[in-house]
Design a protein around this motif. Structure first.
Motif, PDB file in Angstrom:
ATOM      1  N   LEU A   1     -16.576  -5.908 -59.269  1.00  0.00           N
ATOM      2  CA  LEU A   1     -16.551  -7.094 -58.414  1.00  0.00           C
ATOM      3  C   LEU A   1     -15.548  -6.948 -57.275  1.00  0.00           C
ATOM      4  O   LEU A   1     -15.810  -7.386 -56.146  1.00  0.00           O
TER       5      LEU A   1
ATOM      6  N   TRP B   1     -30.483 -10.016 -57.870  1.00  0.00           N
ATOM      7  CA  TRP B   1     -29.635 -11.193 -57.650  1.00  0.00           C
ATOM      8  C   TRP B   1     -29.589 -11.569 -56.167  1.00  0.00           C
ATOM      9  O   TRP B   1     -29.877 -12.711 -55.790  1.00  0.00           O
TER      10      TRP B   1
ATOM     11  N   ALA C   1     -12.065 -11.490 -57.397  1.00  0.00           N
ATOM     12  CA  ALA C   1     -12.617 -10.753 -58.539  1.00  0.00           C
ATOM     13  C   ALA C   1     -12.094 -11.307 -59.855  1.00  0.00           C
ATOM     14  O   ALA C   1     -12.847 -11.450 -60.827  1.00  0.00           O
TER      15      ALA C   1
ATOM     16  N   PHE D   1     -22.946  -7.259 -63.614  1.00  0.00           N
ATOM     17  CA  PHE D   1     -21.956  -6.181 -63.647  1.00  0.00           C
ATOM     18  C   PHE D   1     -21.571  -5.727 -65.052  1.00  0.00           C
ATOM     19  O   PHE D   1     -20.780  -4.811 -65.203  1.00  0.00           O
TER      20      PHE D   1
ATOM     21  N   ARG E   1     -16.089  -4.912 -65.188  1.00  0.00           N
ATOM     22  CA  ARG E   1     -16.749  -5.923 -64.358  1.00  0.00           C
ATOM     23  C   ARG E   1     -15.840  -6.364 -63.219  1.00  0.00           C
ATOM     24  O   ARG E   1     -16.286  -6.481 -62.069  1.00  0.00           O
ATOM     25  N   GLU E   2     -14.580  -6.592 -63.511  1.00  0.00           N
ATOM     26  CA  GLU E   2     -13.649  -7.018 -62.456  1.00  0.00           C
ATOM     27  C   GLU E   2     -13.472  -5.913 -61.420  1.00  0.00           C
ATOM     28  O   GLU E   2     -13.384  -6.193 -60.214  1.00  0.00           O
TER      29      GLU E   2
ATOM     30  N   ASN F   1     -17.992 -15.452 -64.349  1.00  0.00           N
ATOM     31  CA  ASN F   1     -19.168 -16.236 -63.990  1.00  0.00           C
ATOM     32  C   ASN F   1     -20.399 -15.642 -64.676  1.00  0.00           C
ATOM     33  O   ASN F   1     -20.563 -14.420 -64.709  1.00  0.00           O
TER      34      ASN F   1
ATOM     35  N   SER G   1     -28.101  -6.052 -59.122  1.00  0.00           N
ATOM     36  CA  SER G   1     -27.504  -6.567 -57.884  1.00  0.00           C
ATOM     37  C   SER G   1     -28.580  -6.864 -56.851  1.00  0.00           C
ATOM     38  O   SER G   1     -28.546  -7.901 -56.169  1.00  0.00           O
TER      39      SER G   1
ATOM     40  N   ARG H   1     -14.698 -13.341 -62.241  1.00  0.00           N
ATOM     41  CA  ARG H   1     -15.069 -12.267 -63.179  1.00  0.00           C
ATOM     42  C   ARG H   1     -15.997 -12.732 -64.289  1.00  0.00           C
ATOM     43  O   ARG H   1     -16.931 -12.024 -64.672  1.00  0.00           O
TER      44      ARG H   1
ATOM     45  N   HIS I   1     -22.326 -12.944 -62.813  1.00  0.00           N
ATOM     46  CA  HIS I   1     -21.582 -11.693 -62.666  1.00  0.00           C
ATOM     47  C   HIS I   1     -21.548 -10.912 -63.973  1.00  0.00           C
ATOM     48  O   HIS I   1     -21.589  -9.681 -63.967  1.00  0.00           O
TER      49      HIS I   1
END
Length: 203
Positions: A44, A111, A20, A33, A40-41, A26, A108, A24, A29
């Motif tokens: 993830l 994706w 994560a 997120f 976000r982390e 990317n 999500s 984080r 992501h």
């Protein structure tokens, strides 16, 4: 000295935290997120924690250790297991639904559906997730992990496949024999879909 080891179940929480943190920022992501790095982390970590456990049960989950400190993680799903079905599919859906607002759930789904559409029909090892702790990057750890993983795949005479949303990662994987088979945006973010041929096909 870097030591490459298979990860046991007791290492899964540390692996989820490392993945994560390492993934984080990317671009995909961030898109899925949200812009807040802490939130976000956290999101993830829940998702990747479940994914790491699934990968370990359906392939390889290996870690790079520096003086007994986990500094890198690589997962690889064995042929036929990269598309969860039945109860595993429901568990993944539950993880995504739990604690995420509707827009994160929707993104999500978009994706993961986009990645699933490009998944090869041929038998292959599905590479990922992979991350190295930020302070240990540019020391050859990712290459050590990938060389180890690709060596296992080569010993079986199988193909490998992966996705990435970072051009620098695509170049790195190309240096290991992966070839871009498709390049297109997912949720507006450029993605590279890459295949590594069985070594018998290269010889």
């Amino acid at each position: 000295m870097i030591d490459i080891r298979d990860l046991g179940p007791d290492a899964l929480p540390a692996a989820a935290m490392l993945l994560a943190e390492g993934m984080r920022d990317n671009p995909l992501h961030v898109k899925v997120f949200g812009p807040d790095p802490v939130r976000r982390e956290r999101r993830l970590r829940r998702f990747l924690g479940h994914l790491a456990a699934y990968v370990r049960s359906n392939g390889l989950l290996i870690g790079a250790y520096a003086q007994d400190e986990l500094v890198g993680v690589l997962g690889m799903m064995q042929p036929g297991r990269c598309r969860p079905a039945g109860r595993d599919r429901l568990r993944f859906a539950g993880v995504i639904l739990a604690g995420n607002p509707p827009h994160v759930v929707w993104r999500s789904g978009r994706w993961l559906a986009a990645w699933a559409r490009h998944d090869p029909t041929e038998p292959h090892w599905h590479v990922g997730p992979m991350a190295v702790r930020p302070e240990f990057r540019r020391q050859g750890i990712a290459r050590r992990l990938m060389t180890h993983g690709c060596g296992h795949v080569d010993s079986l005479g199988d193909a490998a496949y992966l996705e990435t949303d970072l051009a620098i990662n695509a170049a790195f994987y190309a240096s290991l024999g992966f070839v871009v088979v498709r390049h297109e945006p997912v949720l507006g973010v450029p993605n590279w879909f890459m295949r590594r041929a069985p070594r018998a096909d290269v010889a």
